[in-house]
Scaffold this active site. Structure first.
Site, short mmCIF file in Angstrom:
data_model
loop_
_atom_site.label_atom_id
_atom_site.label_comp_id
_atom_site.label_asym_id
_atom_site.label_seq_id
_atom_site.Cartn_x
_atom_site.Cartn_y
_atom_site.Cartn_z
CE LYS A 22 30.20 63.44 67.50
NZ LYS A 22 29.59 64.25 68.57
CG ASN A 23 31.03 67.56 67.24
OD1 ASN A 23 30.09 66.76 67.36
ND2 ASN A 23 32.10 67.52 68.02
CB CYS A 120 27.32 63.43 79.27
SG CYS A 120 28.95 63.79 78.69
NE ARG A 125 29.35 67.90 77.12
CZ ARG A 125 29.32 67.15 76.01
NH1 ARG A 125 29.33 65.85 76.11
NH2 ARG A 125 29.24 67.72 74.83
CG ASP A 312 35.93 66.61 70.76
OD1 ASP A 312 35.11 67.14 69.98
OD2 ASP A 312 35.76 66.58 71.98
NE ARG A 404 26.45 59.42 71.21
CZ ARG A 404 26.08 60.21 72.20
NH1 ARG A 404 26.16 59.79 73.44
NH2 ARG A 404 25.65 61.43 71.97
C1 EPZ Z 1 30.95 70.55 71.80
O1 EPZ Z 1 30.29 70.21 73.00
C2 EPZ Z 1 31.20 69.24 71.07
N1 EPZ Z 1 29.91 68.61 70.75
C3 EPZ Z 1 32.05 68.31 71.94
O2 EPZ Z 1 32.33 67.14 71.18
C4 EPZ Z 1 33.37 69.02 72.24
O3 EPZ Z 1 34.14 68.21 73.09
C5 EPZ Z 1 33.09 70.37 72.91
O4 EPZ Z 1 32.22 71.16 72.08
C6 EPZ Z 1 34.35 71.17 73.16
O5 EPZ Z 1 35.03 71.40 71.95
C7 EPZ Z 1 29.19 69.09 69.69
O6 EPZ Z 1 29.60 70.03 69.03
C8 EPZ Z 1 27.91 68.40 69.40
P1 EPZ Z 1 31.07 73.41 75.18
P2 EPZ Z 1 29.62 71.39 73.88
O7 EPZ Z 1 29.72 74.04 75.39
O8 EPZ Z 1 29.17 72.49 73.01
C9 EPZ Z 1 31.11 74.43 79.83
C10 EPZ Z 1 32.54 64.86 70.80
O9 EPZ Z 1 33.29 64.02 71.27
N2 EPZ Z 1 29.78 75.04 79.59
O10 EPZ Z 1 32.04 74.07 74.25
O11 EPZ Z 1 28.65 70.77 74.80
C11 EPZ Z 1 31.10 72.93 79.61
O12 EPZ Z 1 30.69 72.26 80.80
C12 EPZ Z 1 31.88 65.88 71.69
O13 EPZ Z 1 32.27 64.98 69.56
C13 EPZ Z 1 29.08 75.61 80.65
O14 EPZ Z 1 29.54 75.61 81.79
O15 EPZ Z 1 30.87 71.90 74.72
C14 EPZ Z 1 32.53 72.64 79.25
O16 EPZ Z 1 33.29 72.53 80.44
C15 EPZ Z 1 32.22 65.64 73.14
N3 EPZ Z 1 27.87 76.19 80.42
C16 EPZ Z 1 32.98 73.90 78.50
O17 EPZ Z 1 32.04 74.92 78.86
C17 EPZ Z 1 27.31 76.22 79.17
O18 EPZ Z 1 26.21 76.77 79.01
C18 EPZ Z 1 32.96 73.76 76.97
O19 EPZ Z 1 31.72 73.21 76.63
C19 EPZ Z 1 28.04 75.64 78.10
C20 EPZ Z 1 29.26 75.07 78.33
#
Ligand code: EPZ
Length: 424
Positions: A22-23, A120, A125, A312, A404
């Protein structure tokens, strides 16, 4: 709302085929926006989030076709005639990953209007790093009435290459900036880039489309912008989280399962912990034969960015710890609120306490079935695993969360001998 009803206690036996990730599929679908020629994709998982993304792309003007009548894993996307560069609140509120159209739309159309994703269940996020990086590439970005309004400012309309170091490792942030950089003028360096295999899979497609990217798989991506990208074909990488979820299900229920069409080389951290828990695994290039004898042993673990243990998979391995021999500590370092499955697991008789970003699980001999509620995607998977291990009947409500990210999980589990049904 659909529910899943199951009667636990049956060891899983047989074979399961893992779908595309998915990701990886979500950013890869957005990559088609970068060019005006067809992109042919295979092994695209047939999931709710993928259907949502395809609908969003069609509303932007992408033509989506399925060459084989009843096969939704083979998709051709053509973004030759994009008519809008806007992703509305209605589209984005159902799926945060819609933010992934921002970078490609800005790079291709020189403007983009994308609704800010709301919070969310698992955390705030924010997308500040996506915005910071695009600004570094010369975009003018305003946040107005809940929308990100982005415009390029150069005479040519193109983004400019830049050196970008994100404050933290962000998966979709890396993907957005990577896609934007492919069409920028000049060279972009992404420091502190995410190394998740799904980022690498996106990069492989972009290279096939003519992008110039080095450092794939490392935390430093160097992208030399090009004028134009072209059509390409790509097969989406196997979903390591789906594979890991089924491995945890075997560890929790006992039995023996051959997990096929997976990528064991992307599951090292997960397999290390499951081996510690007592799961025996024989590994091939694209398969894992897992078998569990007796009760799992409790394992301590802490989530972190790839290649460490993935957030995840946290809820799923917690379900194994819930019935394991001994106590364990589980530390979640990525998201601030990713323990909502704990209360629900305790309804099944687990004994898990939360202290800040750490959960402490005292393993219990047996869980007993109950009605529980899914709160987010991976939490729902963990409740299914717990229900399959529990004595008696468990009902998991709100399994639209599960749909999802998993393609007909209950059908795959039924083929493995589980007593599980979807109830409308
Ligand atoms: C991706 O989300 C995945 N989703 C998530 O999978 C996964 O849990 C996550 O990466 C971590 O591996 C997709 O790829 C579609 P991040 P993402 O940006 O990119 C903070 C699932 O279950 N952050 O790596 O949104 C954020 O709040 C989903 O399949 C900022 O502060 O995660 C988090 O604490 C859930 N500012 C951390 O960084 C930003 O601009 C990592 O978030 C971006 C992120």
């Amino acid at each position: 709302m659909d529910k899943l009803r199951m009667v636990g206690g049956t060891p899983l036996k047989g074979e399961v085929i893992i779908a595309g990730a998915k990701n990886a599929a979500l950013p890869i679908l957005c990559a088609c926006l970068l060019c005006d020629e067809p992109i042919t994709l295979r092994n695209v998982p047939d999931l709710q989030d993928v259907r949502t993304m395809l609908k969003l792309l069609q509303e932007i003007g992408v033509t989506v076709s399925f060459p084989d009548a009843d096969n939704r894993n083979h998709v051709v996307l053509n973004a030759a005639n994009i008519k809008s560069s806007e992703a509305t609140y209605e589209m984005v509120k159902t799926m945060r990953a819609s933010i992934l159209v921002l970078g490609p739309l800005l790079a291709r159309m020189h403007s983009a209007k994308v609704s800010l994703p709301g919070g969310c269940a698992i955390g705030a996020r924010p997308v500040d790093q996506h915005i910071k990086g695009l600004k570094a590439m010369g975009a003018d970005i305003k946040i107005k009435s809940g929308y990100i309004q982005a415009e390029t400012q150069s005479v040519t309309g193109r983004l400019q290459g830049a050196s970008i170091l994100t404050d933290m490792i962000t998966v979709t942030g890396t993907e957005n900036l990577l896609m934007a950089a492919t069409l920028a003028s000049g060279t972009t360096i992404l420091e502190n880039a995410a190394r998740e295999p799904e980022v690498g899979d996106l990069a492989e497609l972009l290279v096939k489309m003519g992008a110039k990217i080095t450092g794939i798989g490392s935390d430093r991506l160097v992208i030399e912008g090009v004028e134009k990208l072209h059509s390409a074909e790509h097969s989406v990488i196997a979903d390591r989280i789906e594979a890991g979820t089924f491995l945890c299900a075997v560890a929790a229920t006992g039995g023996e399962v051959l997990v096929k069409h997976c990528r064991p080389d992307t599951l090292d951290a997960v397999m290390v912990k499951l081996r510690e828990a007592g799961l025996e695994m024989e590994v091939g290039s694209d398969w894992i034969r897992a078998s569990m004898k007796g009760r799992p042993k409790a394992v301590n673990f802490r989530t972190s960015e790839y290649p460490a243990f993935p957030t995840d998979m946290q809820a799923q391995l917690m379900a194994v710890n819930a019935i394991a021999e001994g106590n364990s500590t589980i530390t979640e370092t990525i998201f601030e609120n990713r323990f909502m499955h704990v209360q629900e697991m305790n309804r099944l008789g687990a004994d898990i306490a939360i202290e800040g970003n750490t959960a402490i699980a005292q393993g219990v001999e047996k869980l007993s079935g109950a009605i529980v509620m899914a709160t987010d995607l991976r939490a729902s998977a963990s409740l299914v695993i717990a229900g399959l291990a529990a004595q008696g009947e468990t009902q998991v409500d709100r399994i639209y969360h599960l749909d999802r990210g998993y393609d007909r999980m209950e059908q795959k589990l039924t083929l493995l001998g589980a007593n599980i049904q979807r109830v409308k």
